[in-house]
Design an enzyme around this catalytic site. Structure first.
Site, PDB file in Angstrom:
ATOM      1  N   ASP A  58      -6.225   2.830  -0.558  1.00 57.13           N
ATOM      2  CA  ASP A  58      -6.741   3.625   0.555  1.00 57.13           C
ATOM      3  C   ASP A  58      -7.110   5.000   0.016  1.00 57.13           C
ATOM      4  O   ASP A  58      -6.254   5.713  -0.512  1.00 57.13           O
ATOM      5  CB  ASP A  58      -5.680   3.729   1.647  1.00 57.13           C
ATOM      6  CG  ASP A  58      -6.174   4.434   2.896  1.00 57.13           C
ATOM      7  OD1 ASP A  58      -6.651   5.580   2.779  1.00 57.13           O
ATOM      8  OD2 ASP A  58      -6.061   3.864   3.998  1.00 57.13           O
ATOM      9  N   GLU A 106       0.833  -1.207   0.000  1.00 59.68           N
ATOM     10  CA  GLU A 106       0.000   0.000   0.000  1.00 59.68           C
ATOM     11  C   GLU A 106       0.866   1.254   0.000  1.00 59.68           C
ATOM     12  O   GLU A 106       1.681   1.449   0.906  1.00 59.68           O
ATOM     13  CB  GLU A 106      -0.898   0.022   1.235  1.00 59.68           C
ATOM     14  CG  GLU A 106      -1.755   1.277   1.336  1.00 59.68           C
ATOM     15  CD  GLU A 106      -2.449   1.409   2.683  1.00 59.68           C
ATOM     16  OE1 GLU A 106      -3.247   2.349   2.827  1.00 59.68           O
ATOM     17  OE2 GLU A 106      -2.182   0.595   3.591  1.00 59.68           O
ATOM     18  N   GLN A 132      -9.668   0.540   1.509  1.00 64.13           N
ATOM     19  CA  GLN A 132      -9.879   1.208   2.794  1.00 64.13           C
ATOM     20  C   GLN A 132     -10.368   2.630   2.540  1.00 64.13           C
ATOM     21  O   GLN A 132      -9.955   3.273   1.567  1.00 64.13           O
ATOM     22  CB  GLN A 132      -8.583   1.232   3.604  1.00 64.13           C
ATOM     23  CG  GLN A 132      -8.122  -0.157   4.021  1.00 64.13           C
ATOM     24  CD  GLN A 132      -6.742  -0.149   4.648  1.00 64.13           C
ATOM     25  OE1 GLN A 132      -5.864   0.608   4.243  1.00 64.13           O
ATOM     26  NE2 GLN A 132      -6.534  -0.992   5.649  1.00 64.13           N
ATOM     27  N   GLU A 143     -11.435   2.904   7.551  1.00 62.94           N
ATOM     28  CA  GLU A 143     -10.196   3.108   8.314  1.00 62.94           C
ATOM     29  C   GLU A 143     -10.005   4.620   8.468  1.00 62.94           C
ATOM     30  O   GLU A 143      -9.345   5.272   7.665  1.00 62.94           O
ATOM     31  CB  GLU A 143      -8.984   2.484   7.615  1.00 62.94           C
ATOM     32  CG  GLU A 143      -7.743   2.538   8.488  1.00 62.94           C
ATOM     33  CD  GLU A 143      -6.458   2.186   7.749  1.00 62.94           C
ATOM     34  OE1 GLU A 143      -5.542   1.662   8.387  1.00 62.94           O
ATOM     35  OE2 GLU A 143      -6.368   2.465   6.538  1.00 62.94           O
TER      36      GLU A 143
END
Length: 254
Positions: free
Chosen positions: A174, A139, A200, A235
């Site tokens: 994310d 990530e 996320q 998150e």
């Protein structure tokens, strides 16, 4: 598998004791959760919290934090290969007990070709050791949140995945980091969606709840519904009661 909402219990319900967060997530309707670093607590305690609530753990981070040396993550640090291999053995023990589908391998603070080569080789070795059905995730993290972090760009991540060339190594998206790095999380998702196996959610600029910042979540959710089957995990920092921030779950399914 359809889109499945999940809750990151390292950030959500942070006012509760760790094991009580599993109860809160189940009461809020979640059937899946993720925990960044579960290593502080014996695996059997987390296992019992999962079982009593009938929920699954979908992702953990690795390697475990090194409390004597500071920041977690060192898979891209040259010279740390033996330590990485040693610490991943502990990760595999937790994976055996908790059965997460994904393990996010953190690169750590490094730069340059040697770091890239180290990261690739460590990922190759870890992917060969990973239990069946477990995917290793990488990530990109934005410099604002993780200054000096090696993996800080999605094009860089794509190059690393190509170099590793393993079916059980994939991209973790994310929205917070994608927006901070490239200023358009939706465009990032659409460009790299074929490599993405976990999503996320967090808003910019402070990783707030979806809808509190600059990310276009209406467009992102439309893109997810059009071309993604998997877990989508909240998150973010709730900034108040977590239950008051869960509107994204219904919006994701619209």
């Amino acid at each position: 598998m359809p889109i499945t909402p999940a809750a990151n219990l390292s950030l959500l319900w942070a006012e509760l004791p760790y094991l009580d967060r599993f109860d809160a997530a189940a009461q809020a309707g979640f059937g899946a959760v993720e925990v960044l670093f579960p290593y502080d607590v014996p695996a059997k305690e987390t296992q019992r919290a999962l079982l009593r609530n009938g929920i699954e753990l979908v992702l953990i981070n690795a390697p475990p934090p090194n409390y004597t040396c500071g920041a977690p993550g060192f898979a891209a640090i040259p010279g740390g290969e033996a330590r990485f291999a040693h610490d991943m053995r502990r990760v595999w023990r937790y994976v055996e007990a908790l059965r997460p589908k994904m393990v996010h391998v953190m690169a750590g603070e490094a730069e340059g070709p040697a770091a890239a080569a180290t990261f690739v080789e460590n990922l190759k070795h870890a992917s060969a050791e990973a239990p069946p059905g477990v995917t290793l995730m990488i990530e990109p993290l934005c410099p604002q949140a993780k200054p000096g972090y090696f993996l800080n760009d999605y094009a860089q991540a794509a190059d690393l995945l190509a170099a590793v060339n393993a079916p059980n190594v994939a991209l973790q998206f994310d929205s917070f980091h994608a927006q901070m790095i490239h200023r358009d999380a939706v465009a990032v998702f659409e460009k790299y969606r074929q490599s993405i196996r976990h999503v996320q959610l967090g808003d910019t600029p402070d990783r707030g709840a979806p809808g509190t910042g600059a990310v276009d979540f209406d467009a992102l959710f439309s893109a997810l519904r059009a071309g993604y089957d998997g877990f989508v995990s909240g998150e973010y920092h709730p900034g108040g009661a977590t239950e008051d921030t869960l509107g994204w779950v219904a919006a994701l399914r619209e």
